[in-house]
Design an enzyme around this catalytic site. Structure first.
Site, PDB file in Angstrom:
ATOM      1  N   SER A  89     -40.744  -8.783  13.285  1.00  0.00           N
ATOM      2  CA  SER A  89     -39.616  -9.694  13.499  1.00  0.00           C
ATOM      3  C   SER A  89     -39.115 -10.244  12.167  1.00  0.00           C
ATOM      4  CB  SER A  89     -40.045 -10.857  14.393  1.00  0.00           C
ATOM      5  OG  SER A  89     -41.003 -11.666  13.717  1.00  0.00           O
ATOM      6  N   ALA A  90     -37.939 -10.868  12.188  1.00  0.00           N
ATOM      7  CA  ALA A  90     -37.402 -11.498  10.979  1.00  0.00           C
ATOM      8  C   ALA A  90     -38.364 -12.568  10.477  1.00  0.00           C
ATOM      9  CB  ALA A  90     -36.029 -12.102  11.269  1.00  0.00           C
ATOM     10  N   MET A 133     -43.144 -14.301  23.752  1.00  0.00           N
ATOM     11  CA  MET A 133     -42.315 -13.124  23.994  1.00  0.00           C
ATOM     12  C   MET A 133     -42.726 -12.376  25.260  1.00  0.00           C
ATOM     13  SD  MET A 133     -42.139 -11.770  20.055  1.00  0.00           S
ATOM     14  CE  MET A 133     -41.609 -10.135  20.533  1.00  0.00           C
ATOM     15  N   TYR A 193     -36.065 -22.962  26.924  1.00  0.00           N
ATOM     16  CA  TYR A 193     -36.383 -23.529  25.618  1.00  0.00           C
ATOM     17  C   TYR A 193     -36.727 -25.007  25.747  1.00  0.00           C
ATOM     18  CZ  TYR A 193     -36.078 -23.815  20.518  1.00  0.00           C
ATOM     19  OH  TYR A 193     -36.361 -23.991  19.185  1.00  0.00           O
ATOM     20  N   ARG A 203     -45.101  -0.137  17.534  1.00  0.00           N
ATOM     21  CA  ARG A 203     -44.623   1.165  17.093  1.00  0.00           C
ATOM     22  C   ARG A 203     -44.872   1.262  15.589  1.00  0.00           C
ATOM     23  NH1 ARG A 203     -40.869  -1.278  19.725  1.00  0.00           N
ATOM     24  NH2 ARG A 203     -39.777  -1.722  17.780  1.00  0.00           N
ATOM     25  N   ASN A 241     -35.552 -19.486  10.817  1.00  0.00           N
ATOM     26  CA  ASN A 241     -36.692 -18.656  10.428  1.00  0.00           C
ATOM     27  C   ASN A 241     -37.321 -19.062   9.095  1.00  0.00           C
ATOM     28  OD1 ASN A 241     -37.147 -16.920  12.643  1.00  0.00           O
ATOM     29  ND2 ASN A 241     -35.424 -15.647  12.067  1.00  0.00           N
TER      30      ASN A 241
END
Length: 323
Positions: free
Chosen positions: A148-149, A238, A52, A171, A122
């Protein structure tokens, strides 16, 4: 008190453990928070692995945000003890945590602990990035990894502003849920051609902006989906792979590639902007218009199970640590 501590960086499930440590005392402009709940965010996982933007000072606590009650205050602090707050700062996965007074957001009774625990990372990122995207009402915004959130927040914020959204998934099990939140179109990048579908959806124009958290092949393909003068804002990686940049595409479509990191955004904008965003986020959460679902909660002693669950694909909500 118990706190999640790591003495070396690596996979969270292998290095994190609940450790007995001394109760911290707040310094000037600091408060001590008795933690009620703290989420596991991708940034937390990356921090523990030393991937990070902020590097851990070992031994280090973990967790960047949470909700709790102000338990003690340092010199110069105006907020009274007993105030329930959302807070940010390293070490929220703990029974007690220290936070700077400027990193506190008092929260009203209408906001539950589960919502308050997720108020900062977020929601602030989503609100700021939708603002920075510059997409007007009626325009198109593409969000990668939309399940995702963060992606779900962007969908809801864009719907309120009349912005059309296209989201990528791998998916189809979340498609109906995402559409119910307001997602205009969904593209499965495993079975569909991203660029071709975006061209079809936007009548050949492309999207004004892409918000990308994946990098690699997905970001490379997303670049081709931009309209002339469009912008891609990259806020995550990611895939752990860099995208391939087509210079000709950048030149002849006059595209812009930007990075976004909430920590720098908070430093860059003035205090009034930060206050405005905080007030808007709190108002939206209190109104019930924005949903931040929780899938499971774990105590500190089950940190291994908690982090493994957080990294599991197909989750339908956030994983919380509840000391």
């Amino acid at each position: 008190m118990k706190s999640i501590i790591f003495e070396q960086t690596g996979k969270p499930g292998q290095i994190l453990k609940a450790t007995e440590v001394a109760l911290p005392e707040p310094g000037p402009n600091e408060v001590r928070v008795k933690v009620i709940a703290a989420p596991i965010n991708p940034s937390d996982i990356m921090f523990v692995q030393n991937l990070y933007g902020i590097r851990p000072q070992l031994p280090s606590g973990a967790g960047f945000e949470g909700v709790g009650v102000v338990d003690a205050v340092g010199e110069g602090v105006q907020i009274p003890t007993g105030t329930r707050v959302s807070f940010s700062g390293v070490g929220s996965w703990s029974e007690y945590a220290l936070a700077h007074e400027k990193a506190l957001v008092p929260i009203p009774d209408e906001i539950s602990d589960d919502l308050g625990a997720q108020l900062f990372v977020n929601p602030f990122t989503a609100y700021a990035m939708v603002q920075d995207s510059g997409v007007p009402e009626g325009g198109w915004l593409l969000v990668t990894a939309v399940g995702s959130a963060f992606g779900k927040l962007v969908i809801q914020l864009c719907q309120m502003r009349g912005i059309n959204t296209i989201g990528t998934v791998r998916r189809d099990d979340l498609n109906e849920e995402l559409k119910a939140l307001g997602l205009t179109e969904v593209i499965n990048v495993e079975t569909e051609n991203l660029a071709a579908r975006v061209k079809q959806i936007t009548d050949g124009v492309g999207v004004a902006c892409v918000l990308d958290a994946v990098g690699g092949h997905t970001a490379t393909e997303a670049l081709t989906c931009l309209a002339k003068g469009g912008t891609i804002i990259i806020y995550g990686l990611m895939s752990m792979q860099d995208p391939t940049i087509n210079a000709g595409l950048l030149i002849f479509r006059e595209l812009t590639i930007k990075g976004f990191w909430l920590t720098d955004w908070m430093r860059r904008v003035d205090s009034q902007t930060r206050q405005d965003v905080a007030q808007n986020v709190v108002r939206l959460l209190a109104s019930g218009k924005i949903q931040l679902p929780v899938e499971a909660s774990y105590p500190l002693d089950q940190i291994t199970e908690a982090t493994e669950h957080a990294e599991r694909p197909g989750r339908r909500g956030k994983i919380l640590i509840k000391p």
